[in-house]
Write a protein that holds these residues in place. Structure first.
Motif, mmCIF file in Angstrom:
data_model
loop_
_atom_site.group_PDB
_atom_site.id
_atom_site.type_symbol
_atom_site.label_atom_id
_atom_site.label_comp_id
_atom_site.label_asym_id
_atom_site.label_seq_id
_atom_site.Cartn_x
_atom_site.Cartn_y
_atom_site.Cartn_z
ATOM 1 N N VAL A 30 27.292 33.437 -57.711
ATOM 2 C CA VAL A 30 26.373 32.296 -57.818
ATOM 3 C C VAL A 30 25.620 32.123 -56.512
ATOM 4 C CG1 VAL A 30 26.235 29.797 -58.060
ATOM 5 C CG2 VAL A 30 27.636 31.119 -59.647
ATOM 6 N N SER A 31 26.327 32.208 -55.390
ATOM 7 C CA SER A 31 25.676 32.062 -54.085
ATOM 8 C C SER A 31 24.609 33.136 -53.872
ATOM 9 C CB SER A 31 26.729 32.147 -52.981
ATOM 10 O OG SER A 31 26.133 32.049 -51.721
ATOM 11 N N ARG A 32 24.926 34.370 -54.229
ATOM 12 C CA ARG A 32 23.939 35.455 -54.075
ATOM 13 C C ARG A 32 22.724 35.218 -54.957
ATOM 14 N NH1 ARG A 32 28.549 38.899 -53.920
ATOM 15 N NH2 ARG A 32 28.249 39.294 -56.133
ATOM 16 N N VAL A 33 22.958 34.759 -56.180
ATOM 17 C CA VAL A 33 21.838 34.517 -57.087
ATOM 18 C C VAL A 33 20.972 33.378 -56.572
ATOM 19 C CG1 VAL A 33 21.233 33.705 -59.407
ATOM 20 C CG2 VAL A 33 22.934 35.508 -59.105
ATOM 21 N N VAL A 34 21.586 32.310 -56.077
ATOM 22 C CA VAL A 34 20.813 31.187 -55.530
ATOM 23 C C VAL A 34 19.991 31.675 -54.339
ATOM 24 C CG1 VAL A 34 20.984 28.957 -54.347
ATOM 25 C CG2 VAL A 34 22.321 29.373 -56.413
ATOM 26 N N ASN A 35 20.572 32.508 -53.490
ATOM 27 C CA ASN A 35 19.816 33.068 -52.361
ATOM 28 C C ASN A 35 18.662 33.936 -52.846
ATOM 29 O OD1 ASN A 35 21.239 31.888 -50.214
ATOM 30 N ND2 ASN A 35 22.829 33.444 -50.338
ATOM 31 N N GLU A 36 18.894 34.704 -53.903
ATOM 32 C CA GLU A 36 17.848 35.554 -54.474
ATOM 33 C C GLU A 36 16.699 34.699 -55.031
ATOM 34 O OE1 GLU A 36 17.627 38.474 -58.292
ATOM 35 O OE2 GLU A 36 19.379 38.678 -57.012
ATOM 36 N N VAL A 37 17.048 33.644 -55.757
ATOM 37 C CA VAL A 37 16.037 32.737 -56.297
ATOM 38 C C VAL A 37 15.255 32.093 -55.161
ATOM 39 C CG1 VAL A 37 15.691 30.570 -57.579
ATOM 40 C CG2 VAL A 37 17.246 32.320 -58.458
#
Length: 124
Positions: A30-37
């Protein structure tokens, strides 16, 4: 994702990363995806999560629900020149967001925030 949250930019990233992960692994995903977004939108992760990533998408992922099956058909029903995320994938995201259990949790969360706001206003 109509709201911007209905086409939640986090959903495909979460689907790619995380089947069968332990709790810590899911949090990292989730953290990686939020950073990607955040990078995609040119914002900080805090702004991306607060303004663009619907919390129901993260909750659904944590419960094992994603739009993974719909991603296999990405663009199949899109006409030339139209966005591939429209059609079946968009319907899958909307269905995920309309999950009755997710709506009940969101309503309870809003009620807690409202009560907390009243309590803080009463203390002032």
């Amino acid at each position: 994702m109509t709201e911007l949250r209905q086409s939640d930019p986090a959903e495909p990233g979460i689907v790619r990363r995380c089947r069968g992960r332990a709790r810590t692994g899911r949090r990292r995903a989730v953290s990686r995806v939020v950073n990607e977004v955040a990078g995609y939108l040119g914002n900080t992760p805090a702004v991306a999560r607060a303004s663009y990533v619907d919390p129901r998408v993260i909750e659904a992922y944590e419960r094992g629900r994603t739009i993974g099956p719909a991603l296999g058909r990405l663009g199949a029903d899109a006409a030339f020149g139209h966005l591939a995320t429209h059609g079946g994938v968009e319907r899958a995201v909307i269905s995920l967001l309309r999950d009755p259990a997710g709506r009940a949790r969101e309503k309870a969360r809003r009620e807690r925030r409202r009560r907390r706001g009243r309590a803080e206003a009463g203390d002032a």
